[in-house]
Design a protein around this motif. Structure first.
Motif, PDB file in Angstrom:
ATOM      1  N   TYR A  51       0.832  -1.195   0.000  1.00 42.10           N
ATOM      2  CA  TYR A  51       0.000   0.000   0.000  1.00 42.10           C
ATOM      3  C   TYR A  51       0.872   1.252   0.000  1.00 42.10           C
ATOM      4  O   TYR A  51       2.089   1.187   0.223  1.00 42.10           O
ATOM      5  CB  TYR A  51      -0.944   0.000   1.210  1.00 42.10           C
ATOM      6  N   TYR A  52       0.206   2.389  -0.226  1.00 41.62           N
ATOM      7  CA  TYR A  52       0.969   3.628  -0.408  1.00 41.62           C
ATOM      8  C   TYR A  52       1.814   3.977   0.804  1.00 41.62           C
ATOM      9  O   TYR A  52       2.912   4.520   0.668  1.00 41.62           O
ATOM     10  CB  TYR A  52       0.028   4.782  -0.744  1.00 41.62           C
ATOM     11  N   GLU A  98      -5.793   1.295  -4.262  1.00 40.72           N
ATOM     12  CA  GLU A  98      -4.414   0.852  -4.046  1.00 40.72           C
ATOM     13  C   GLU A  98      -4.227  -0.648  -4.262  1.00 40.72           C
ATOM     14  O   GLU A  98      -3.139  -1.180  -4.044  1.00 40.72           O
ATOM     15  CB  GLU A  98      -3.958   1.239  -2.637  1.00 40.72           C
ATOM     16  N   LEU A 101      -1.461  -1.135  -6.757  1.00 40.57           N
ATOM     17  CA  LEU A 101      -0.398  -0.154  -6.580  1.00 40.57           C
ATOM     18  C   LEU A 101       0.909  -0.620  -7.204  1.00 40.57           C
ATOM     19  O   LEU A 101       1.659   0.186  -7.765  1.00 40.57           O
ATOM     20  CB  LEU A 101      -0.194   0.147  -5.096  1.00 40.57           C
ATOM     21  N   CYS A 116      -5.333   6.295 -10.255  1.00 40.23           N
ATOM     22  CA  CYS A 116      -5.996   5.202  -9.534  1.00 40.23           C
ATOM     23  C   CYS A 116      -7.160   5.801  -8.757  1.00 40.23           C
ATOM     24  O   CYS A 116      -7.018   6.877  -8.180  1.00 40.23           O
ATOM     25  CB  CYS A 116      -5.034   4.518  -8.558  1.00 40.23           C
TER      26      CYS A 116
END
Length: 356
Positions: A51-52, A98, A101, A116
């Motif tokens: 994830y980010y 995400e 991602l 996104c």
């Protein structure tokens, strides 16, 4: 004779009552089922997925939002300074912005901007539910409309990448008249109703067809004419370069049954290319874009988590879950298959080279 006629009359009344009751109950049952199947989704509290937050120190992004119908959808733009074009990613059912991602960052590292976003009813986008299978194409249409309204994207080639629910959208949205340079549809289904009925058969067997009129009516009221939009019809009408990718062992969107690939004999667009993933362990619905090392690591993680689950009798304390996932190598757990991703980017570059 009178007794026989009376008996037949009673039987007829009972059957009529049963039919009327069935007709009254079925629409309610179908509506409740759809509400459950397409329930609102949220990011998992614990995940091995990248994830980010795991890459925030390495990649910048800009928050964006736009409307799809009455709902506000939220997402992010990555790689704002890149110049190869813009890739818009449409995610699969159960996911959010995400969920892909790793793919987004792959595109960013190779020169593309990437948009996104989360579909209706997913993650931080608005919507009480995800609505249905046709919703993904409506949300992608809204995303592309937003892109076209931004002056920064004037003369920027637009590419699409979608998987599963998003794989259908990546093809079907070509019927909405957007100026698309190329689209990649991964593991997409061709027709929403056929996909719904295939799921229904898995759950109920042939009995699901008794509910077909009520399922169709429910979806027709919800989506109108969009319900009839097939991926193949959209691909043929647009004439846009399309890369269709599907795993030969896909048991979620059946390769030989409901997939776009299964209907390829109906495709007349000469700019369509096909890639069938039939390698061992990389031919499933979700495994086709992951590296073999990633799949090996996933197996190790599953075994370790199963042991933890057994140790606590199925009630793993949060502190143990947190510790387990803190030890996961999320980059390895989300690693992509290089040959798969190279095929996608090479297709985009080929399409760019053929643009006027």
């Amino acid at each position: 004779m009178k007794t026989k006629r009376r008996t037949l009359k009673i039987v007829g009344i009972v059957l009529l009552a049963a039919v009327l009751l069935y007709a009254a109950v079925s629409p309610v049952a179908v509506a409740l089922l759809f509400r459950d199947v397409f329930a609102r989704t949220a990011p998992p509290a614990y995940s091995a997925h990248l994830y980010y937050k795991d890459v925030a120190d390495r990649y910048d992004r800009k928050e964006v939002e736009f409307r799809s119908g009455k709902n506000r959808l939220r997402g992010h733009l990555y790689g704002e300074e890149n110049s190869a074009g813009l890739v818009v990613i449409s995610h699969g059912l159960g996911g959010g912005e995400e969920s892909y991602l790793a793919e987004a960052l792959y595109f960013v590292d190779r020169g593309w901007q990437v948009l996104c976003y989360s579909n209706t009813g997913c993650w931080d986008s608005e919507g009480g539910t995800c609505v249905g299978l046709s919703q993904s194409v409506l949300d992608l249409d809204a995303a592309l409309t937003w892109v076209e309204e931004q002056s920064r994207f004037e003369d920027v080639p637009i590419y699409i990448y979608g998987h599963s629910w998003g794989g259908y959208a990546a093809a079907a949205v070509l019927g909405f008249g957007h100026d698309i340079a190329a689209s990649v549809s991964v593991a997409g289904f061709n027709d929403p109703m056929s996909m719904i009925m295939a799921w229904g058969e898995d759950m109920m067997g042939p009995l699901v067809w008794a509910e077909y009129p009520f399922i169709w009516l429910n979806q027709k009221i919800t989506f109108g004419g969009v319900l009839e939009l097939t991926a193949v019809d959209a691909i043929n009408s647009a004439g846009v370069p399309v890369l269709l990718i599907h795993g030969s062992g896909d048991d979620t969107v059946g390769f030989d049954t409901v997939s776009i690939m299964a209907a390829r004999e109906k495709i007349t667009n000469p700019r369509v290319q096909y890639m069938i993933r039939d390698g061992e362990r990389q031919n499933g619905h979700n495994s086709l874009f992951h590296s073999l090392d990633c799949l090996d690591y996933a197996g190790e993680l599953n075994e370790a988590y199963a042991a933890l689950y057994e140790r606590y009798g199925g009630e793993i304390p949060d502190r143990e879950k947190a510790a387990f996932y803190a030890g996961v190598d999320k980059f390895r757990a989300s690693a992509l298959d290089e040959s798969f991703m190279y095929s996608v980017t090479a297709f985009y570059r080929q399409a760019a080279g053929s643009m006027p």
